[in-house]
Design a protein around this motif. Structure first.
Motif, PDB file in Angstrom:
ATOM      1  N   VAL A  44      71.637  -5.984  -5.173  1.00  0.00           N
ATOM      2  CA  VAL A  44      72.928  -6.671  -5.178  1.00  0.00           C
ATOM      3  C   VAL A  44      72.772  -8.093  -4.635  1.00  0.00           C
ATOM      4  CG1 VAL A  44      75.265  -6.639  -4.221  1.00  0.00           C
ATOM      5  CG2 VAL A  44      74.196  -4.503  -4.990  1.00  0.00           C
ATOM      6  N   LEU A  45      71.979  -8.230  -3.566  1.00  0.00           N
ATOM      7  CA  LEU A  45      71.812  -9.562  -2.966  1.00  0.00           C
ATOM      8  C   LEU A  45      71.056 -10.490  -3.914  1.00  0.00           C
ATOM      9  CD1 LEU A  45      71.090  -8.638   0.760  1.00  0.00           C
ATOM     10  CD2 LEU A  45      73.259  -9.338  -0.300  1.00  0.00           C
ATOM     11  N   GLY A 103      79.835 -14.232   7.675  1.00  0.00           N
ATOM     12  CA  GLY A 103      80.740 -15.340   7.427  1.00  0.00           C
ATOM     13  C   GLY A 103      80.905 -15.700   5.973  1.00  0.00           C
ATOM     14  N   LYS A 104      80.346 -14.905   5.079  1.00  0.00           N
ATOM     15  CA  LYS A 104      80.463 -15.215   3.649  1.00  0.00           C
ATOM     16  C   LYS A 104      81.737 -14.563   3.098  1.00  0.00           C
ATOM     17  CE  LYS A 104      75.580 -15.862   2.772  1.00  0.00           C
ATOM     18  NZ  LYS A 104      74.557 -15.010   3.406  1.00  0.00           N
ATOM     19  N   LYS A 105      82.477 -15.336   2.333  1.00  0.00           N
ATOM     20  CA  LYS A 105      83.760 -14.843   1.825  1.00  0.00           C
ATOM     21  C   LYS A 105      83.546 -14.059   0.526  1.00  0.00           C
ATOM     22  CE  LYS A 105      86.821 -18.113   4.010  1.00  0.00           C
ATOM     23  NZ  LYS A 105      87.695 -19.290   3.822  1.00  0.00           N
ATOM     24  N   VAL A 106      83.246 -12.787   0.721  1.00  0.00           N
ATOM     25  CA  VAL A 106      82.914 -11.919  -0.407  1.00  0.00           C
ATOM     26  C   VAL A 106      83.931 -10.784  -0.501  1.00  0.00           C
ATOM     27  CG1 VAL A 106      81.157 -10.346  -1.332  1.00  0.00           C
ATOM     28  CG2 VAL A 106      80.459 -12.471  -0.202  1.00  0.00           C
ATOM     29  N   GLY A 107      84.314 -10.454  -1.719  1.00  0.00           N
ATOM     30  CA  GLY A 107      85.222  -9.333  -1.942  1.00  0.00           C
ATOM     31  C   GLY A 107      84.756  -8.483  -3.113  1.00  0.00           C
ATOM     32  N   VAL A 108      85.480  -7.400  -3.345  1.00  0.00           N
ATOM     33  CA  VAL A 108      85.103  -6.466  -4.417  1.00  0.00           C
ATOM     34  C   VAL A 108      86.336  -6.103  -5.243  1.00  0.00           C
ATOM     35  CG1 VAL A 108      84.085  -4.213  -4.958  1.00  0.00           C
ATOM     36  CG2 VAL A 108      83.313  -5.472  -2.929  1.00  0.00           C
ATOM     37  N   MET A 135      77.730   3.417   1.721  1.00  0.00           N
ATOM     38  CA  MET A 135      76.476   3.227   0.992  1.00  0.00           C
ATOM     39  C   MET A 135      76.029   4.551   0.371  1.00  0.00           C
ATOM     40  SD  MET A 135      75.115   0.353   0.634  1.00  0.00           S
ATOM     41  CE  MET A 135      73.664  -0.329  -0.155  1.00  0.00           C
ATOM     42  N   ARG A 136      75.652   4.488  -0.893  1.00  0.00           N
ATOM     43  CA  ARG A 136      75.270   5.707  -1.611  1.00  0.00           C
ATOM     44  C   ARG A 136      73.887   5.613  -2.232  1.00  0.00           C
ATOM     45  NH1 ARG A 136      79.534   8.857  -2.257  1.00  0.00           N
ATOM     46  NH2 ARG A 136      81.349   7.949  -1.278  1.00  0.00           N
ATOM     47  N   THR A 137      73.099   4.700  -1.752  1.00  0.00           N
ATOM     48  CA  THR A 137      71.732   4.581  -2.267  1.00  0.00           C
ATOM     49  C   THR A 137      70.861   5.643  -1.613  1.00  0.00           C
ATOM     50  OG1 THR A 137      71.096   3.083  -0.509  1.00  0.00           O
ATOM     51  CG2 THR A 137      71.988   2.089  -2.493  1.00  0.00           C
ATOM     52  N   ASN A 171      79.087   1.075  -2.761  1.00  0.00           N
ATOM     53  CA  ASN A 171      77.969   0.280  -2.224  1.00  0.00           C
ATOM     54  C   ASN A 171      78.384  -1.182  -2.044  1.00  0.00           C
ATOM     55  OD1 ASN A 171      76.611   2.617  -2.684  1.00  0.00           O
ATOM     56  ND2 ASN A 171      74.984   1.719  -3.926  1.00  0.00           N
ATOM     57  N   LEU A 172      79.104  -1.689  -3.026  1.00  0.00           N
ATOM     58  CA  LEU A 172      79.498  -3.105  -2.976  1.00  0.00           C
ATOM     59  C   LEU A 172      80.447  -3.353  -1.807  1.00  0.00           C
ATOM     60  CD1 LEU A 172      79.913  -3.726  -6.813  1.00  0.00           C
ATOM     61  CD2 LEU A 172      78.086  -4.613  -5.331  1.00  0.00           C
ATOM     62  N   ARG A 173      81.291  -2.391  -1.504  1.00  0.00           N
ATOM     63  CA  ARG A 173      82.162  -2.524  -0.331  1.00  0.00           C
ATOM     64  C   ARG A 173      81.316  -2.662   0.937  1.00  0.00           C
ATOM     65  NH1 ARG A 173      87.807  -0.424  -1.182  1.00  0.00           N
ATOM     66  NH2 ARG A 173      87.769   0.672  -3.168  1.00  0.00           N
ATOM     67  N   ALA A 174      80.297  -1.788   1.048  1.00  0.00           N
ATOM     68  CA  ALA A 174      79.446  -1.833   2.243  1.00  0.00           C
ATOM     69  C   ALA A 174      78.741  -3.174   2.354  1.00  0.00           C
ATOM     70  CB  ALA A 174      78.425  -0.700   2.182  1.00  0.00           C
ATOM     71  N   ILE A 175      78.266  -3.685   1.233  1.00  0.00           N
ATOM     72  CA  ILE A 175      77.535  -4.958   1.250  1.00  0.00           C
ATOM     73  C   ILE A 175      78.493  -6.124   1.528  1.00  0.00           C
ATOM     74  CG2 ILE A 175      76.191  -6.531  -0.218  1.00  0.00           C
ATOM     75  CD1 ILE A 175      75.088  -3.817  -1.510  1.00  0.00           C
ATOM     76  N   ALA A 176      79.697  -6.031   0.965  1.00  0.00           N
ATOM     77  CA  ALA A 176      80.694  -7.080   1.224  1.00  0.00           C
ATOM     78  C   ALA A 176      81.042  -7.122   2.710  1.00  0.00           C
ATOM     79  CB  ALA A 176      81.947  -6.822   0.393  1.00  0.00           C
ATOM     80  N   GLN A 177      81.168  -5.947   3.309  1.00  0.00           N
ATOM     81  CA  GLN A 177      81.424  -5.877   4.761  1.00  0.00           C
ATOM     82  C   GLN A 177      80.354  -6.640   5.527  1.00  0.00           C
ATOM     83  OE1 GLN A 177      81.559  -1.856   6.250  1.00  0.00           O
ATOM     84  NE2 GLN A 177      83.650  -1.532   5.513  1.00  0.00           N
TER      85      GLN A 177
END
Lengths: 86, 303, 182, 395
Positions: free
Chosen positions: D368-369, D290-295, C60-62, D278-284
């Motif tokens: 992002v959400l 349980g949501k099938k999310v990728g980047v 995270m980079r925010t 950031n998107l990687r962290a949120i996807a994690q």
């Protein structure tokens, strides 16, 4: 001939482009009063005036555009511009 | 993969014929004189403009020396990079780096780059071929267009005598940067030109040459008169030729036997034709005053 | 992951404090990230910096919006700006102040507050009013998120010679001060 | 812990400067447009300290910075420059020229917004303006990648199949001014990986040639096609260099693209630069719910990885493009190109494009959400997230 990398060109290759056809007048070297000063050769914008021998200059008509600078600048009026007959 | 031919120069010229400059072009002549005076060990960076366009039409080139054109306004910066590269690569002694272009490319749009490169002290010879307008694009006014010259963007007309300002003193401005050598010369004085080119080449640091080069097309004179017109510019006092070393004027080309009236220079040129119609008498006096002031300031004639 | 937000004013070394914390955590063998608040602030203007410290690689980079810890380099910011925004309940606030923690008025009373007279200590030991290394030393003593050794290493990394030595001394002094409960 | 021990905490700009130093550039030219990054300041210090043997030209403008490295490269030198925002835009004319002349300069484009209104903060509107210059464009996700990318960039640029300048996009402040641990290669390692630059042509009296010719209609199209072909060649070269880098240095952050948790993903976020992190962290996080999310990370924006993108995300139900740029009057630039990649393909996923993070606005988890929620409800051609309606004047 192919497009070269970055469009590079060979040195001096413009001599393939014969500009003599542009001429309306051509310089006639009279070879009468020439003092061998070389001004005609020096001041030719095309650099196409050669010296064959002492007091013996001539223009390479393949390139000469007939501007008349050589005749104008010749201190002894030994060059005359004559109409090209084509 | 690519073969770039190496050829013997034509007629011992480092600037080959076959270029598409107009007949009687003062700039093409000056470029040839400059290169021949410098010899083959140079690298030239050239601004966009007449000289560039008529000499480097792919796949042909008139240049017998390594030569690059990038853009209109960046030539001094390109040359700075070349000079720095030679230094960094230990090839400093390989070549004299030359940055050249027209009055537009150097004194107008590229002036910032010129100023920067001179101020940084690069070992570069800067050459402005001054034909006093943007000739490549159709004779538009530049900062070096003389007073009252009619150009396509400063045309003479019912309410105008042409260009309302006099030439920018670009050589003096460059000298004020601290350039060790600044000189103004003319294609009409080829010996002076050759001497100044060779003198400049022997000086380390930034050196600057401004060369007056008549343009038969843009100035509207007979193609045979290029040299004569260039000489008249000097002999009237309208184009003083001088050298400045470290900011001081060290030589001028004297007018002999005595200054010619400016009309002798103006009359053969279509760009000044409007000055010879009734009602323009005052304008001719103004131009004579410019010449007189030059003669006084540069001590061109002591009569 | 621990998230820290540092508040101060331009010229007080807020960005350096964040950098020092990140280097200290790194010296302790943890992943760390320091993000200065990005701006064209001049001397005296309020500024922030953010630090993340984690056992895992930090993605995270925010900015940090919900910090676990606040470091307040300038007590005059309290009340003037909403510096407690998002601080987690039970979160630590370390304030550069001569006052006792109970004298600092914070609405809601949800945080653990500690004070250290960092500017005074800085003037005494460093002869300059730059409180950041002292606050970092105190932060280490108070939270254990970074070690004193880590802090000292970060100071040696960032400064050198006499300045490094004095800053180490100041940080250690503050570390012991908060450990001693003084 | 061992992993961490091998690294050093550096400011992003410093990391890039170290990488550039290791690449042994001969000439550096830069202009300190306010606010320049610390990259060229660091490099200047290295030159001043004798740690880097290079000519450092302090030019009078960004236009001249680009021009000076152009000249240096033409003379056979390895040349480098860095810029950002308005300065980048001032370079633009020269960038086209540099690519056309086939000069393998490396440029760090520190990404920041452009005026008006004036901003000093991050987005990627600046370097995307150079979309069509002929530059190879790579975008870094974090400081390690930025550092690694520079070492790869010289190799890609100087490959004789490519011979194009390379631009590395690196988010201003978010990466350039942040401190994080990075691993610095040794000089020996970099020397083995990156041999000295061997130009095909360069300016020398020993072999005179004319560079920068003018062309007539009979040649221009072919000349531009050759440039386009060099870009196509770069696809392969970028992949090869990334692989070789991985073998040498043990790090891989993708070649033309990189994927994260996309195998079985129903929803895939697509982005470039630090936002990918950031998107990687949120996807994690979302995976844990349980949501099938990728980047999908677009690492190479030029050449654009059309086929790779389609392969990577056509299995998803929803693709969400998050980007810090806008082609005013159209959509986000990346969304446009990803839509173009799918034209005529089967199994096209739904696609939403969101504009975020302009002029330094933080792209938070919530941002992002929100995008995710909106994209699930309906498709968005080009929606600005986090717009503050109170600030908007009705026109």
């Amino acid at each position: 001939m192919k497009i070269t990398l970055g469009g590079v060109a060979a040195p001096g290759s413009s001599r393939l482009n014969k500009t003599g056809g542009w001429r309306v007048f051509y310089p006639e070297f009279l070879h009468i009063r020439c003092t061998d000063c070389g001004l005609c050769q020096k001041l030719c914008p095309e650099g196409c005036i050669f010296k064959a021998d002492k007091k013996n200059f001539y223009a390479d008509l393949e390139y000469c555009k007939g501007c008349g600078i050589c005749a104008e600048e010749c201190p002894v009026h030994d060059i005359e511009m004559r109409p090209e007959v084509r | 993969m690519y073969q770039i031919g190496v050829s013997q120069p034509y007629n011992n010229n480092l600037f080959a014929p076959g270029h598409t400059a107009c007949a009687g072009c003062g700039q093409s002549l000056a470029a040839r004189l400059v290169l021949n005076a410098l010899g083959p060990n140079v690298i030239v960076a050239n601004a966009t403009g007449c000289l560039e366009v008529f000499s480097s039409n792919f796949p042909q080139s008139s240049w017998e020396v390594p030569w690059i054109h990038s853009l209109f306004e960046n030539t001094p910066a390109v040359a700075s990079g070349i000079e720095a590269a030679l230094k960094a690569l230990g090839r400093e002694d390989e070549a004299i780096v030359v940055a050249q272009g027209g009055d537009g490319g150097f004194a107008d749009i590229g002036f910032g780059a010129l100023s920067g490169a001179i101020e940084r002290g690069h070992n570069i010879l800067f050459i402005v071929y001054d034909n006093e307008a943007y000739m490549n694009t159709g004779v538009q006014r530049s900062g070096l267009t003389p007073f009252d010259a009619s150009t396509t963007t400063s045309p003479a007309g019912g309410c105008s005598f042409g260009n309302p300002t006099d030439k920018k003193p670009v050589a003096q401005i460059v000298a004020a940067h601290g350039a060790p050598y600044v000189a103004v010369t003319s294609v009409g004085y080829y010996r002076d030109l050759e001497r100044k080119v060779q003198k400049a080449a022997g000086i380390k640091g930034p050196k600057f040459l401004q060369i007056h080069v008549p343009c038969p097309l843009g100035w509207g004179h007979d193609t045979s008169l290029t040299i004569k017109i260039a000489r008249l510019a000097v002999q009237t006092g309208l184009y003083p030729l001088f050298e400045m070393e470290n900011g001081e004027i060290t030589s001028v080309v004297k007018i002999t036997p005595k200054p010619r009236p400016v009309e002798d220079y103006l009359k053969p040129q279509a760009r000044f034709r409007h000055l010879f119609k009734p009602g323009a008498e005052e304008e001719l006096k103004k131009i004579q005053a410019i010449a007189d002031e030059n003669i006084r300031r540069y001590k061109l004639y002591e009569g | 992951m621990k998230e820290i937000r540092i508040h101060g004013r331009g010229g007080q070394g807020v960005v350096t404090a964040a950098e020092l914390l990140a280097i200290a955590a790194h010296a302790d063998g943890k992943y760390a990230q320091a993000i200065p608040s990005f701006g064209s602030e001049r001397m005296g203007a309020p500024v922030q910096a953010f630090v993340r410290i984690s056992e895992e690689k930090i993605l995270m980079r925010t900015h940090v919006y919900n910090p676990d810890f606040l470091i307040v380099q300038d007590a005059t910011l309290i009340g003037a700006y909403d510096i407690f925004s998002g601080l987690k309940d039970g979160g630590y606030v370390l304030i550069n102040s001569e006052k006792k923690p109970e004298e600092i008025k914070i609405e809601g009373n949800r945080f653990r507050v500690a004070t250290v007279p960092a500017t005074r200590i800085a003037l005494e030991i460093l002869q300059r009013p730059i409180p950041n290394t002292i606050l970092i030393g105190a932060f280490a003593g108070l939270t254990g998120v970074v070690t004193l050794e880590g802090v000292k290493e970060s100071i040696r990394h960032r400064f050198s010679g006499e300045i490094a030595r004095k800053n180490e001394e100041a940080a250690e002094y503050a570390y012991k001060l908060v450990k001693g409960g003084q | 812990m061992d992993q961490v021990r091998k690294t050093v905490v550096l400011e992003g700009s410093r990391g890039v400067a170290e990488a550039v130093r290791l690449c042994r550039p001969n000439v550096i030219a830069a202009y300190p447009i306010t606010p320049q990054t610390h990259i060229v300041e660091n490099l200047s210090q290295m030159v001043a300290d004798g740690l880097l043997k290079a000519e450092n030209i302090r030019v009078e403008s960004e236009h001249s910075a680009a021009s000076a490295v152009l000249g240096a490269s033409a003379a056979g030198a390895r040349a480098y420059t860095a810029t950002t925002s308005q300065g980048f835009l001032l370079m633009l004319e020269v960038l086209y020229n540099m690519a056309g002349l086939r000069l393998p300069v490396v440029l760090t484009a520190v990404n920041r917004g452009i005026s008006a209104p004036l901003t000093i903060h991050n987005d990627i509107q600046d370097s995307l303006a150079a979309r069509d210059t002929g530059f190879v464009q790579l975008y870094a996700e974090d400081n390690q990648e930025a550092l690694d990318m520079h070492i790869q960039a010289f190799k890609i640029a100087e490959d004789h199949r490519v011979l194009l300048p390379v631009l590395i996009g690196m988010d201003g402040f978010i990466l350039t001014h942040s401190f994080e641990p990075v691993s610095l290669p040794t000089q020996e390692e970099v020397d083995e990986f990156l041999p000295p630059y061997k130009p095909v042509f360069y300016l020398t009296p020993k072999a005179p040639l004319t560079m920068g010719t003018k062309t007539d209609p009979e040649f221009y199209t072919e000349a531009r096609y050759m440039l386009h072909k060099a870009q196509q060649n770069a696809r392969q070269v970028i992949v090869e260099v990334a692989q070789e880098f991985k073998e040498k240095f043990g790090r891989f952050s993708g070649d033309l693209i990189d994927t994260y948790l996309t195998e079985d993903a129903e929803i895939i976020f697509v982005s470039m630069g630090s936002l990918v992190s950031n998107l990687r962290a949120i996807a994690q996080e979302l995976r844990q719910e349980g949501k099938k999310v990728g980047v999908l990370k677009i690492r190479a924006f030029r050449p654009f990885p059309f086929e790779e993108i389609v392969r990577a995300i056509s299995g998803a139900k929803i693709v969400i493009v998050m980007e810090k740029d806008i082609s005013l009057g159209a959509t986000g630039v990346l969304a446009q190109e990803i839509r173009a990649a799918f034209y005529g393909k089967a199994n096209v996923p739904r696609l939403s494009g969101f504009v975020v993070g302009l002029g330094g606005r933080d792209v938070t988890r919530e941002t992002v959400l929100k995008g995710l929620r909106l994209a699930q409800e309906s498709d968005h051609l080009c929606t600005f997230l986090d717009l503050n309606p109170e600030l908007l004047e009705e026109v």
